[in-house]
Design an enzyme around this catalytic site. Structure first.
Site, PDB file in Angstrom:
ATOM      1  N   GLY A 242      58.050 -41.129 -39.463  1.00  0.00           N
ATOM      2  CA  GLY A 242      56.903 -40.232 -39.558  1.00  0.00           C
ATOM      3  C   GLY A 242      55.600 -40.935 -39.235  1.00  0.00           C
ATOM      4  O   GLY A 242      55.431 -42.109 -39.546  1.00  0.00           O
TER       5      GLY A 242
ATOM      6  N   ASP B 208      54.474 -42.848 -47.789  1.00  0.00           N
ATOM      7  CA  ASP B 208      55.218 -42.687 -49.041  1.00  0.00           C
ATOM      8  C   ASP B 208      55.112 -43.904 -49.957  1.00  0.00           C
ATOM      9  O   ASP B 208      55.413 -43.814 -51.143  1.00  0.00           O
ATOM     10  CB  ASP B 208      56.693 -42.424 -48.742  1.00  0.00           C
ATOM     11  CG  ASP B 208      56.896 -41.085 -48.052  1.00  0.00           C
ATOM     12  OD1 ASP B 208      56.044 -40.200 -48.221  1.00  0.00           O
ATOM     13  OD2 ASP B 208      57.900 -40.940 -47.331  1.00  0.00           O
TER      14      ASP B 208
END
Lengths: 410, 410
Positions: free
Chosen positions: B10, B141
């Site tokens: 990502g 994250d």
């Protein structure tokens, strides 16, 4: 001299800059300044607050300029017809205004709020009140008549265009066909959805389709337009107003099963879901990956990405409204008239608030491309100056500083 | 000397800063620099591009630092076990690397990407390749082991905290009880949801509840917590990870009927819907107005609200990876070790990439309050330095400037 300020309708990133500008002008003129908590509804419940202690200090007014949302609190409250039988609200309001010795009432808001100020002015005139009533415009929707554009629109447009440029880069990272539908506020007017096109105007990544409520769309037609464009590129960005609808008048949001909520003025308060429905429909129809991104309330509160030009104009319009009242005007709205496009210049003044209330200005046809799915150079020329400049913020501990909140009144 | 760079997984707002830092170090060392288009998957399809023409110029590297998403393109492609029977990919990759004379391969990504670089290193070692393989970490994250925190997290955290502070002000304008649920990325780890708490740490408006995937929640328990808090204030802000789940392991997103999609690594690729479901449940249960705001991909691409500290560290880690390879290291990941909390200091270096791949670091218990619905001072101390500082951007025509895109390869 005693002045009363209220904020009404949906919040913006610039409505507090108008309050700061207005109170600043009041302070300069030696007036005492008060605020209605939660607009006219709060004033009816005796909720008002002295603004002088905090806002006499220029640093606090500067922080207020960069604090999003309605610092005084807001409402969506419709006054009765001032010529009608239901006079209770007016009697209470004018008794309080007289008892507390207010010389001017300033109401910051959109077309519904201008309805409120126009009605107060009519009642005041009918009953010989000496108090002056002045509207100070704001709305991210940019749908107010009587003004070139509304404070709050430029900041929302800058956030929308900046986010769409960033989302377009984000969407394009994988080597696969995909569509991102960005849902943008504006239930009746497409100004803000159109402003997504500013993302591409500077040469970077922008939206491929811009869908506005001024045009009717059939889902099949949008699928066909998407199919054609995906033949030449991987990623399609669709900037879609929350208010898009079919020729039969069915909102895409209704296709999504959103329950329509209405506010005190009978307007649809929330119509979200159009983007999600369209993304899902295009996924099924075209068999490509799709994603819906709702800019939601971020687009009206992202003060960290405000337009410096917008904040400056918002403060000027606040000050203009106070000056007008001090000069004896009533029943007016502070306004801004564009005097030139390039370079962008404008003049400040007032207009008749009775001619502004309850009207909606839509995106004109010459700003929409003939296929109804884009904007013209004329829109870009109109909107580009309004997103110019970045405000100087202070970011203690990495977060933008905001003026401390008024106490919560239980 | 010939170096090859790839980006994978990502995108973030800082992964291009790592690329700029890495290529800058390569250029300084006199190396020629190339990029994989769309990661290792694109390299397998012979999609690579010379980076020197554009990135030899410092101005372009500076623009690249402020360009969100993966400028080279990305992929989610899992290589087979290098000791297994399926050797086709490796043979193709190593034939190309040798034919094109690459001395070093740098892969910028999260734990899946570290899996790729570890496997390439294992194959290279097994087959006597002289090419060096180095991982450069990134992920919003923050769930990578072997490093204090990952580049990209600080910028995402700054955007999340800033937006939550602004949304909290926006939500509080009307004089009525209401709840806003802000859905935040992080399917397995609550670092980013926790960073919403930075909004309140500086004394302004912040979240009332912080919900993370490390804790199990029952809907009734959350309704009760909300009910108690609403007795004392008008507005409740709930920062909820997309990955929140019940004690039975049911994702709130699944309650919302979201179809779980899985990527090449078998991970849930999209779990959105938790916030919408929770907002709807709380509305029904408590009878108050609720709204769900999904920060969606904005939180990973909002380069206009990046953390200057994060971008700086990202560039440093890119350069550290290149220096390590030039010094002969392979099978390593560039890393950052915190040496002090206040003032925040750190040291750069490398760690063994084989010990990083495929592991997930979750929010530790001492950073979560005992009721499971908030974060401790220990988390704030950890995260606060990572969102410090605002980057100097140029905003031609009111939109942040980005480096021009690489051509679209059809």
């Amino acid at each position: 001299m005693k002045l009363l300020f209220g904020q009404s309708g949906g919040p913006t990133a610039a409505i507090n800059a108008s309050l700061a500008g207005a109170v600043g002008a009041g302070v300069e003129a030696g007036a005492r300044c008060f605020g209605m908590r939660y607009g006219i509804e709060g004033f009816l419940a005796n909720k008002s607050v002295a603004l002088d202690p905090l806002l006499q200090q220029p640093l606090n007014r500067e922080l207020l300029c960069h604090t999003p949302a309605s610092w005084l609190g807001s409402c969506r409250y419709k006054l009765a017809d001032p010529e009608g039988a239901d006079t209770a609200d007016y009697e209470k309001i004018f008794t309080q205004l007289e008892a507390q010795g207010f010389d001017g009432v300033f109401y910051l808001g959109g077309n519904d709020s201008m309805d409120t100020i126009a009605k107060l002015d009519r009642w005041g005139t009918l009953h010989g009140s000496a108090c002056r009533f002045v509207g100070i415009p704001k709305t991210i929707d940019n749908d107010l008549v009587g003004i070139d554009h509304t404070p709050g629109f430029g900041s929302a447009a800058k956030f929308v265009a900046t986010s769409v440029a960033e989302l377009a880069l984000d969407a394009n990272v994988y080597d696969l066909k995909n569509i991102v539908v960005v849902e943008i506020m504006g239930r009746d007017a497409g100004w803000l959805a159109a402003s997504a096109a500013l993302a591409g105007a500077a040469g970077g990544a922008g939206p491929d389709l811009v869908l506005v409520p001024e045009v009717a769309y059939e889902p099949e037609q949008l699928a066909q337009a998407a199919r054609e464009r995906l033949a030449h590129k991987n990623t399609l960005i669709i900037a879609a107003s929350e208010g898009i609808h079919t020729a039969e008048g069915t909102l895409f949001a209704e296709l999504a099963g959103t329950t329509a909520e209405r506010d005190g003025f009978g307007h649809l308060a929330a119509t979200s879901g159009a983007g999600r429905w369209l993304a899902s429909y295009l996924k099924q129809t075209l068999g490509v990956k799709t994603r819906a991104v709702e800019l939601s309330t971020l687009q009206r509160c992202s003060a960290h990405c405000a337009s410096a030009q917008d904040l400056h104009e918002a403060a000027q319009l606040g000050a203009t409204g106070v000056s007008a009242a001090l000069a004896g005007q009533t029943g007016v709205m502070a306004t801004l008239t564009r005097t030139n496009d390039t370079p962008y210049t404008y003049a400040l003044g007032t207009c008749n608030v009775h001619e502004v209330a309850n009207k909606v200005r839509r995106l004109p046809a010459h700003m929409i491309t003939s296929d109804g799915m884009g904007v013209t150079a004329s829109f870009i020329q109109y909107a580009a100056p309004l997103i110019a400049g970045e405000p100087s913020l202070v970011w203690p501990e990495g977060i933008p500083a905001h003026l401390e909140a008024l106490p919560y009144s239980k």
